[in-house]
Design an enzyme around this catalytic site. Structure first.
Site, mmCIF file in Angstrom:
data_model
loop_
_atom_site.group_PDB
_atom_site.id
_atom_site.type_symbol
_atom_site.label_atom_id
_atom_site.label_comp_id
_atom_site.label_asym_id
_atom_site.label_seq_id
_atom_site.Cartn_x
_atom_site.Cartn_y
_atom_site.Cartn_z
ATOM 1 N N GLY A 32 0.880 -1.164 0.000
ATOM 2 C CA GLY A 32 0.000 0.000 0.000
ATOM 3 C C GLY A 32 0.914 1.209 0.000
ATOM 4 O O GLY A 32 1.917 1.226 0.731
ATOM 5 N N ALA A 33 0.619 2.200 -0.819
ATOM 6 C CA ALA A 33 1.547 3.322 -0.951
ATOM 7 C C ALA A 33 1.845 3.964 0.409
ATOM 8 O O ALA A 33 3.001 4.219 0.755
ATOM 9 C CB ALA A 33 0.969 4.359 -1.915
ATOM 10 N N GLU A 34 0.792 4.219 1.182
ATOM 11 C CA GLU A 34 1.000 4.948 2.450
ATOM 12 C C GLU A 34 1.719 4.077 3.470
ATOM 13 O O GLU A 34 2.568 4.559 4.219
ATOM 14 C CB GLU A 34 -0.345 5.428 3.023
ATOM 15 C CG GLU A 34 -1.128 6.340 2.079
ATOM 16 C CD GLU A 34 -1.916 5.585 1.014
ATOM 17 O OE1 GLU A 34 -1.951 4.336 1.089
ATOM 18 O OE2 GLU A 34 -2.490 6.224 0.114
ATOM 19 N N LYS A 221 9.483 13.834 -9.173
ATOM 20 C CA LYS A 221 10.213 12.562 -9.323
ATOM 21 C C LYS A 221 10.408 12.273 -10.804
ATOM 22 O O LYS A 221 9.482 12.431 -11.589
ATOM 23 C CB LYS A 221 9.400 11.400 -8.722
ATOM 24 C CG LYS A 221 9.208 11.450 -7.230
ATOM 25 C CD LYS A 221 8.308 10.308 -6.765
ATOM 26 C CE LYS A 221 6.885 10.513 -7.206
ATOM 27 N NZ LYS A 221 5.938 9.496 -6.710
ATOM 28 N N GLY A 223 12.082 9.196 -12.028
ATOM 29 C CA GLY A 223 12.548 7.825 -12.220
ATOM 30 C C GLY A 223 14.069 7.740 -12.185
ATOM 31 O O GLY A 223 14.719 8.325 -11.313
ATOM 32 N N ALA A 224 14.634 7.045 -13.167
ATOM 33 C CA ALA A 224 16.085 6.832 -13.200
ATOM 34 C C ALA A 224 16.857 8.127 -13.419
ATOM 35 O O ALA A 224 18.084 8.155 -13.295
ATOM 36 C CB ALA A 224 16.433 5.831 -14.294
ATOM 37 N N GLY A 250 7.416 0.555 -5.947
ATOM 38 C CA GLY A 250 7.652 1.074 -4.600
ATOM 39 C C GLY A 250 8.736 2.137 -4.538
ATOM 40 O O GLY A 250 8.973 2.723 -3.470
ATOM 41 N N ASP A 253 7.368 5.514 -3.273
ATOM 42 C CA ASP A 253 7.036 5.540 -1.836
ATOM 43 C C ASP A 253 8.322 5.588 -0.999
ATOM 44 O O ASP A 253 8.397 6.311 0.005
ATOM 45 C CB ASP A 253 6.212 4.309 -1.452
ATOM 46 C CG ASP A 253 4.959 4.191 -2.304
ATOM 47 O OD1 ASP A 253 4.411 5.238 -2.696
ATOM 48 O OD2 ASP A 253 4.545 3.058 -2.594
ATOM 49 N N ASP A 289 7.971 -4.199 -2.411
ATOM 50 C CA ASP A 289 7.667 -2.764 -2.338
ATOM 51 C C ASP A 289 8.477 -2.077 -1.254
ATOM 52 O O ASP A 289 8.876 -0.934 -1.397
ATOM 53 C CB ASP A 289 6.193 -2.573 -1.959
ATOM 54 C CG ASP A 289 5.275 -2.716 -3.139
ATOM 55 O OD1 ASP A 289 5.617 -3.472 -4.044
ATOM 56 O OD2 ASP A 289 4.213 -2.069 -3.127
HETATM 57 P P1 ATP Z 1 6.384 3.901 -8.341
HETATM 58 O O1 ATP Z 1 5.010 4.402 -8.693
HETATM 59 O O2 ATP Z 1 6.839 2.713 -9.151
HETATM 60 O O3 ATP Z 1 6.596 3.694 -6.882
HETATM 61 P P2 ATP Z 1 7.184 6.577 -9.063
HETATM 62 O O4 ATP Z 1 6.851 6.739 -10.512
HETATM 63 O O5 ATP Z 1 6.309 7.159 -8.053
HETATM 64 O O6 ATP Z 1 7.436 5.026 -8.766
HETATM 65 P P3 ATP Z 1 9.919 7.137 -9.725
HETATM 66 O O7 ATP Z 1 10.099 8.500 -10.270
HETATM 67 O O8 ATP Z 1 9.930 5.991 -10.669
HETATM 68 O O9 ATP Z 1 8.627 7.131 -8.788
HETATM 69 O O10 ATP Z 1 11.053 6.841 -8.657
HETATM 70 C C1 ATP Z 1 11.207 7.624 -7.490
HETATM 71 C C2 ATP Z 1 12.661 7.810 -7.215
HETATM 72 O O11 ATP Z 1 13.280 6.528 -7.051
HETATM 73 C C3 ATP Z 1 13.418 8.504 -8.335
HETATM 74 O O12 ATP Z 1 13.330 9.915 -8.199
HETATM 75 C C4 ATP Z 1 14.819 7.975 -8.111
HETATM 76 O O13 ATP Z 1 15.476 8.707 -7.101
HETATM 77 C C5 ATP Z 1 14.578 6.553 -7.608
HETATM 78 N N1 ATP Z 1 14.635 5.641 -8.762
HETATM 79 C C6 ATP Z 1 13.633 5.267 -9.596
HETATM 80 N N2 ATP Z 1 14.091 4.470 -10.577
HETATM 81 C C7 ATP Z 1 15.424 4.322 -10.360
HETATM 82 C C8 ATP Z 1 16.483 3.613 -11.021
HETATM 83 N N3 ATP Z 1 16.254 2.897 -12.112
HETATM 84 N N4 ATP Z 1 17.712 3.691 -10.492
HETATM 85 C C9 ATP Z 1 17.969 4.404 -9.376
HETATM 86 N N5 ATP Z 1 17.015 5.102 -8.713
HETATM 87 C C10 ATP Z 1 15.757 5.070 -9.187
#
Ligand code: ATP
Length: 311
Positions: A32-34, A221, A223-224, A250, A253, A289
């Site tokens: 769960g996200a929270e 945010k 991602g990578a 996860g 979160d 997660d």
């Molecule tokens: P989810 O919904 O899958 O939990 P999200 O889309 O809310 O993810 P992301 O932006 O994918 O969040 O990821 C959050 C943070 O996690 C990123 O800002 C980064 O710091 C870290 N992160 C995500 N993907 C990677 C990766 N491939 N390698 C290293 N760090 C990552």
């Protein structure tokens, strides 16, 4: 005193290593996200309370037992017989592409109301963390989020748009009115339009509009590619930590847990983002997660070289 209170739906989660339709063994956990954020914060030594409804069933017992075991306060969480505990199925489809199926419609958590969550904010915690998933669960959870946001506590919202639960217009209509009550907004770069006014059309305009509306920090945010934090005084971009990706579910979160931990520890924006990308990296570099999230003493584990043995 509770540092962070949060509430929402936590489900039983089953993970398959291959396509579900082929059968085989699945691993049982909770998600769960929270509650992922709550566990992340508890592991870092903060006092966290999670509130939610679980069904009168064994998966519900698993949710509560797991959170208790992780040191999360569940004093105000309760069993509700109106629906079952929700269920989430993960299947590793190809490589690191994971497909998720939800069975949450009519779950106990969809009856969560302001009567459940407001008592959990008394005495007030230092922070309240909510996500955009909860108002999508139904009218009662949506009112609970609105009432909690107006309670006067400092609020962090992670937009967390879930297209299976509602469409973008519905999400924007529910989330934008919360803005005057928010201190921290966390969003992926493709979610900012759901919380910013429709008149803002670029990312910079959206961030500026949120800061003008009284939000004190907007965290995007990527991602990578890492994350960018904005306050009225500064903008800081922090790249993601380089890790071998095991399971990206996860990450968001975990990132929020690190960010809020930094906020509670009075770190500056750079320090908050550093901790957030570190906890985010732990999530993507380990299965599950929340299972791989770091304790405080493990935060510098990513600085150890590859293929090290810690003795
Ligand atoms: P989810 O919904 O899958 O939990 P999200 O889309 O809310 O993810 P992301 O932006 O994918 O969040 O990821 C959050 C943070 O996690 C990123 O800002 C980064 O710091 C870290 N992160 C995500 N993907 C990677 C990766 N491939 N390698 C290293 N760090 C990552």
């Amino acid at each position: 005193m509770i540092d962070v209170a949060t509430f929402g739906e936590t489900m039983a989660a089953l993970r398959a290593d291959g396509p579900i339709r082929l059968g085989g063994t699945m691993r049982l956990s909770v998600a769960g996200a929270e509650s992922n954020v709550a566990i992340g914060l508890a592991r870092l030594g903060h006092r966290v309370r999670w509130t939610g409804l679980v069904g009168r069933d064994e998966p519900g017992e698993l949710v509560l037992r797991t959170l208790r075991a992780e040191g999360v306060d569940v004093t105000h969480a309760r069993v509700d017989s109106r629906g079952p505990t929700g269920l989430l199925l993960f299947e590793r489809r190809i490589g690191d592409v994971v497909r998720v199926t939800y069975h949450r419609a009519g779950s106990a958590a969809s009856y969560l109301s302001s009567g459940d969550v407001l008592p959990a904010l008394d005495p007030p915690p230092r922070l309240l963390h909510v996500t955009g998933i909860t108002p999508a669960l139904g009218p009662a959870p949506a009112s609970a989020v609105a009432a909690a946001a107006r309670s006067g506590v400092r609020v962090c919202l992670d937009v967390n748009y879930r297209s299976r639960l509602w469409d973008r217009d519905q999400a924007a209509a529910a989330l934008r009115p919360l803005v005057p009550s928010l201190s921290v907004v966390v969003a992926s770069d493709d979610e900012l339009d759901l919380i910013a006014p429709p008149t803002a059309t670029t990312e910079a305009d959206r961030v500026a509009a949120l800061l003008d509306a009284g939000v004190t920090e907007v965290v995007v945010k990527r991602g990578a590619a890492g994350a960018t934090g904005h306050t009225t005084r500064e903008t800081v971009h922090t790249p993601a930590r380089r890790v071998r990706v095991v399971d990206v579910v996860g990450a968001g979160d975990a990132f929020v847990a690190g960010y809020l931990s930094g906020l509670l520890d009075d770190l500056d924006l750079t320090g908050r983002l550093d901790r957030a990308v570190t906890t985010g990296a732990f999530a993507v570099a380990s299965p599950g997660d929340w299972e791989g999230l770091p304790t405080r003493s493990e935060l510098d584990l990513l600085d150890t070289g590859p293929e090290s043995t810690l003795r």
